[in-house]
Motif scaffolding. Structure first.
Motif, PDB file in Angstrom:
ATOM      1  N   THR A  44       0.878  -1.167   0.000  1.00 31.48           N
ATOM      2  CA  THR A  44       0.000   0.000   0.000  1.00 31.48           C
ATOM      3  C   THR A  44       0.914   1.214   0.000  1.00 31.48           C
ATOM      4  O   THR A  44       1.773   1.349   0.868  1.00 31.48           O
ATOM      5  N   LEU A  45       0.721   2.047  -1.011  1.00 28.56           N
ATOM      6  CA  LEU A  45       1.597   3.202  -1.191  1.00 28.56           C
ATOM      7  C   LEU A  45       0.818   4.482  -0.878  1.00 28.56           C
ATOM      8  O   LEU A  45      -0.312   4.660  -1.348  1.00 28.56           O
ATOM      9  N   TYR A  46       1.398   5.332  -0.054  1.00 27.13           N
ATOM     10  CA  TYR A  46       0.789   6.607   0.342  1.00 27.13           C
ATOM     11  C   TYR A  46       1.638   7.738  -0.215  1.00 27.13           C
ATOM     12  O   TYR A  46       2.857   7.743  -0.029  1.00 27.13           O
ATOM     13  N   VAL A  47       0.975   8.670  -0.889  1.00 26.70           N
ATOM     14  CA  VAL A  47       1.706   9.791  -1.486  1.00 26.70           C
ATOM     15  C   VAL A  47       1.068  11.107  -1.067  1.00 26.70           C
ATOM     16  O   VAL A  47      -0.149  11.272  -1.134  1.00 26.70           O
ATOM     17  N   LYS A  48       1.909  12.040  -0.626  1.00 21.25           N
ATOM     18  CA  LYS A  48       1.454  13.390  -0.331  1.00 21.25           C
ATOM     19  C   LYS A  48       2.147  14.332  -1.295  1.00 21.25           C
ATOM     20  O   LYS A  48       3.372  14.313  -1.413  1.00 21.25           O
ATOM     21  N   LEU A  49       1.325  15.102  -2.004  1.00 21.09           N
ATOM     22  CA  LEU A  49       1.864  15.999  -3.025  1.00 21.09           C
ATOM     23  C   LEU A  49       1.848  17.443  -2.551  1.00 21.09           C
ATOM     24  O   LEU A  49       0.961  17.861  -1.800  1.00 21.09           O
ATOM     25  N   ASP A  50       2.850  18.190  -3.001  1.00 22.77           N
ATOM     26  CA  ASP A  50       2.868  19.628  -2.797  1.00 22.77           C
ATOM     27  C   ASP A  50       3.051  20.229  -4.178  1.00 22.77           C
ATOM     28  O   ASP A  50       4.169  20.298  -4.686  1.00 22.77           O
ATOM     29  N   GLY A  51       1.945  20.626  -4.795  1.00 17.98           N
ATOM     30  CA  GLY A  51       2.015  21.064  -6.192  1.00 17.98           C
ATOM     31  C   GLY A  51       2.416  19.881  -7.051  1.00 17.98           C
ATOM     32  O   GLY A  51       1.760  18.849  -7.031  1.00 17.98           O
ATOM     33  N   ASP A  52       3.527  20.006  -7.794  1.00 16.35           N
ATOM     34  CA  ASP A  52       3.944  18.903  -8.655  1.00 16.35           C
ATOM     35  C   ASP A  52       5.124  18.152  -8.028  1.00 16.35           C
ATOM     36  O   ASP A  52       5.859  17.441  -8.712  1.00 16.35           O
ATOM     37  N   ARG A  53       5.290  18.317  -6.718  1.00 15.25           N
ATOM     38  CA  ARG A  53       6.404  17.645  -6.046  1.00 15.25           C
ATOM     39  C   ARG A  53       5.876  16.608  -5.054  1.00 15.25           C
ATOM     40  O   ARG A  53       4.851  16.811  -4.413  1.00 15.25           O
ATOM     41  N   VAL A  54       6.568  15.479  -4.977  1.00 15.61           N
ATOM     42  CA  VAL A  54       6.216  14.446  -4.005  1.00 15.61           C
ATOM     43  C   VAL A  54       6.796  14.875  -2.653  1.00 15.61           C
ATOM     44  O   VAL A  54       7.988  14.730  -2.406  1.00 15.61           O
TER      45      VAL A  54
END
Ligand code: ZN
Length: 150
Positions: A44-54
């Motif tokens: 299970t992969l969790y991703v938090k984005l800030d604009g176009d950056r991981v």
């Protein structure tokens, strides 16, 4: 060559024993379930984005040493990258795993990720190594929320 293979093995064992970025991420912008039925790997992969950056990326899962180490190496490398950098890296790693592209300049650029190239000798293991990379690509390109290697 065997010294290099020993080094690769060390990297895999290290990241399996002490996975980086392991655990849930709350809140996450994207949550992707990945499964490799052939081996039984789950991630299970969790991703938090800030604009176009991981901004942050974490994973949970169970599976063989290759799949856990690959998720650990992937999150370590992707964290802080832009979406386009991450997708470019997906192509390079995928190429290394499937097409056997191991030109020295590519391996240099991949750094520690080159440790995953050892799976090419074991075709059934390629999916173990690529599972979390497919999950990452799906997370960044959407709209699906699950991915399977089959
Ligand atoms: Zn596996």
């Amino acid at each position: 060559m065997s010294e290099l293979q020993d080094l690769y093995r060390e990297v895999i064992l290290d990241h399996n024993r002490q996975p980086r970025n392991f655990g849930e991420l709350e809140p996450a912008d994207r949550v992707i379930e990945g499964v490799n039925p052939l081996c039984g790997d789950r991630v299970t992969l969790y991703v938090k984005l800030d604009g176009d950056r991981v901004e942050d990326i974490r994973f949970k899962g169970t599976g063989c040493a290759i799949s856990v180490a690959s998720s650990s190496l992937m999150t370590e490398r992707i964290k802080g990258s832009t979406i386009s950098e991450s997708l470019e890296l997906f192509d390079k790693v995928h190429g290394m795993l499937t097409k056997g592209s191991d030109a020295p300049e590519d391996l240099d650029e991949l750094g520690k990720l080159a440790a995953l190239s050892g799976v090419r000798e074991f075709p059934s293991r390629v999916k173990c190594a690529s599972l979390s990379w497919h999950a990452m690509r799906t997370a960044l390109t959407g709209p699906d929320d699950s991915v399977s290697t089959e």
